[in-house]
Design an enzyme around this catalytic site. Structure first.
Site, PDB file in Angstrom:
ATOM      1  N   ARG A 268      66.127  48.284 -49.323  1.00 40.01           N
ATOM      2  CA  ARG A 268      66.986  47.144 -48.636  1.00 40.01           C
ATOM      3  C   ARG A 268      66.270  46.111 -48.102  1.00 40.01           C
ATOM      4  O   ARG A 268      66.638  44.937 -47.745  1.00 40.01           O
ATOM      5  CB  ARG A 268      67.538  47.770 -47.596  1.00 40.01           C
ATOM      6  N   ARG A 307      91.934  49.987 -49.047  1.00 37.53           N
ATOM      7  CA  ARG A 307      91.321  51.340 -48.837  1.00 37.53           C
ATOM      8  C   ARG A 307      91.605  51.622 -47.288  1.00 37.53           C
ATOM      9  O   ARG A 307      91.688  53.167 -47.114  1.00 37.53           O
ATOM     10  CB  ARG A 307      89.910  51.109 -49.004  1.00 37.53           C
ATOM     11  N   ARG A 325      80.413  42.834 -42.624  1.00 36.13           N
ATOM     12  CA  ARG A 325      79.573  43.709 -43.295  1.00 36.13           C
ATOM     13  C   ARG A 325      79.110  43.044 -44.415  1.00 36.13           C
ATOM     14  O   ARG A 325      78.113  43.137 -45.134  1.00 36.13           O
ATOM     15  CB  ARG A 325      80.559  44.921 -43.635  1.00 36.13           C
TER      16      ARG A 325
END
Ligand code: IMP
Ligand code: MG
Length: 369
Positions: A268, A307, A325
């Site tokens: 990351r 979802r 996000r």
């Protein structure tokens, strides 16, 4: 890393090291011969590069010629040496310096000595850029050696594998471990990473390593690394990269004969990407590609809200959390995109369409690695 025919080779000796080794050889010859004009004789084909670079560095008068011998088949030396081009000039009373790219078993060198047996030269000196002491089984003296190397097959700088590789300015060593295809899989939340990872691992027989899963596994099973990681998490601190890398290392080692890995959730940061490169390097392997699923923000938001209706995940239910996000994903991964793009390892793949279509697009990238 490079591929020649069916084999993989990794960087071994740089241009700079070769240059320094040749300079050292030149200095040695000049120190011994002074103003005497030597005849340098290259053994073709492999020696064309060393001869060229050597005589350019040679500070005094010299003559240059070649003979052509052949002994190698594929990656093995054979006893049967063929004389393809012989000597064409009288060398009586001359100092001859043989310039070889490499001395391996010494069979070629034995043939060279045979050729000069009746030439009445003043002296026959042997100079070789590379020398494999473990493979050498003759007694002929080697007067000038550039670099001693282990008994492994190399290519580049004049040396070939079935015709290929002679043109490379640096030297590569044959990889003895199986070649792996290692992919860093990226994608914003909702891009379908998990789904695609499942297809890809089946199709290419890869091991899927999701850092989240690895963490959960280590903590749940109270492994030493799991406990260590947890001690940081309990204090609200980030788990140091080294701990994560150590966990990944364990996963990689558990699957030592894998055809490759899909890394998911890692790296990351730039530092992590470097650490992962080092990890793969220590396994005689490499990251081949960062494959990122690219999906438009609005499509992602729609997919995640959809979802959220069934998954029950709180972070899938709220549109502003979802948008955050996604934003965070882009701000964090932009750096990694650059990291891999500068190595020509970044591949963006359109993540909108049917699952099969997207698998086909991903496969097109992986097939070319
Ligand atoms: P030798 O006769 O076994 O000493 O091998 C000498 C010849 O084999 C060299 O001139 C090369 O043509 C070839 N050779 C030896 N080792 C290698 C290698 O690692 N890579 C490519 N060619 C090699
Ligand atoms: Mg040769």
């Amino acid at each position: 890393m490079i591929k020649l025919h069916d084999l993989y080779f990794k960087p071994f000796i740089s241009e700079r090291e070769i240059d320094a080794a040749i300079q050292k050889m030149v200095d040695g010859v000049v120190a011994d011969l002074g103003d005497e004009v030597p005849v340098f004789i290259g053994i073709l084909n492999g020696s064309f590069m060393i001869v060229s670079d050597f005589v350019k560095k040679y500070p005094k008068s010299c003559e240059v010629t070649f003979i052509k011998l052949a002994s190698y088949e594929g990656v093995k030396s054979t006893e049967d040496i063929q004389r393809l081009i012989g000597l064409t000039q009288d060398l009586t009373g001359r100092t001859v310096v043989i310039l070889e790219d490499i001395i391996d078993s010494g069979n070629t060198l034995e043939e060279v000595h045979r050729i000069f047996e009746n030439e009445n030269v003043k002296q026959l000196l042997i100079a070789t850029l590379f020398y494999k002491p473990e493979a050498y089984n003759k007694d002929f003296k080697l007067h000038y050696v550039g670099i001693e190397i282990p008994n492994k097959f190399i290519v580049g700088y004049g040396l070939d594998y079935n015709g290929l590789g002679r043109d490379l300015p640096e030297v590569y060593q044959l990889k003895t471990t199986q070649h792996m295809t290692n992919i860093v899989l990226f994608g914003p939340p909702g891009a379908g990473k998990g789904t695609q990872a499942n297809f890809l691992k089946e199709k290419y027989d890869l091991i899927h390593i999701s850092t989240g899963d690895v963490f959960r596994f280590n903590i749940k099973n109270e492994t030493a690394l799991g406990m260590l990681a947890k001690s940081y998490m309990d204090k609200g601190e980030l788990v140091p990269d080294q701990v994560t890398i150590d966990m990944l290392n364990k996963e990689v080692e558990k699957n030592a004969d894998a055809k490759g890995f899909i890394f998911d959730g890692f790296p990351r940061t730039n530092a992590q990407a470097k650490a992962l490169d080092e990890l793969m390097d220590s396994k005689d392997s490499q990251i081949d590609a960062m494959v990122a699923l690219e999906v438009d923000d609005e499509v992602l938001v729609k997919r995640l809200l959809e979802r959220g209706k069934t998954s029950g995940r709180a972070d899938d239910a709220d549109e502003s959390i979802i948008r955050n996000r996604i934003k965070e994903y882009y701000s964090k991964t932009a750096i990694l995109k650059d990291y891999y793009a500068t190595q020509d390892k970044y591949f963006g793949v359109d993540g909108v369409g049917s699952i099969e279509d997207i698998t086909v697009r991903l496969s097109a990238v992986i097939d070319k690695l």
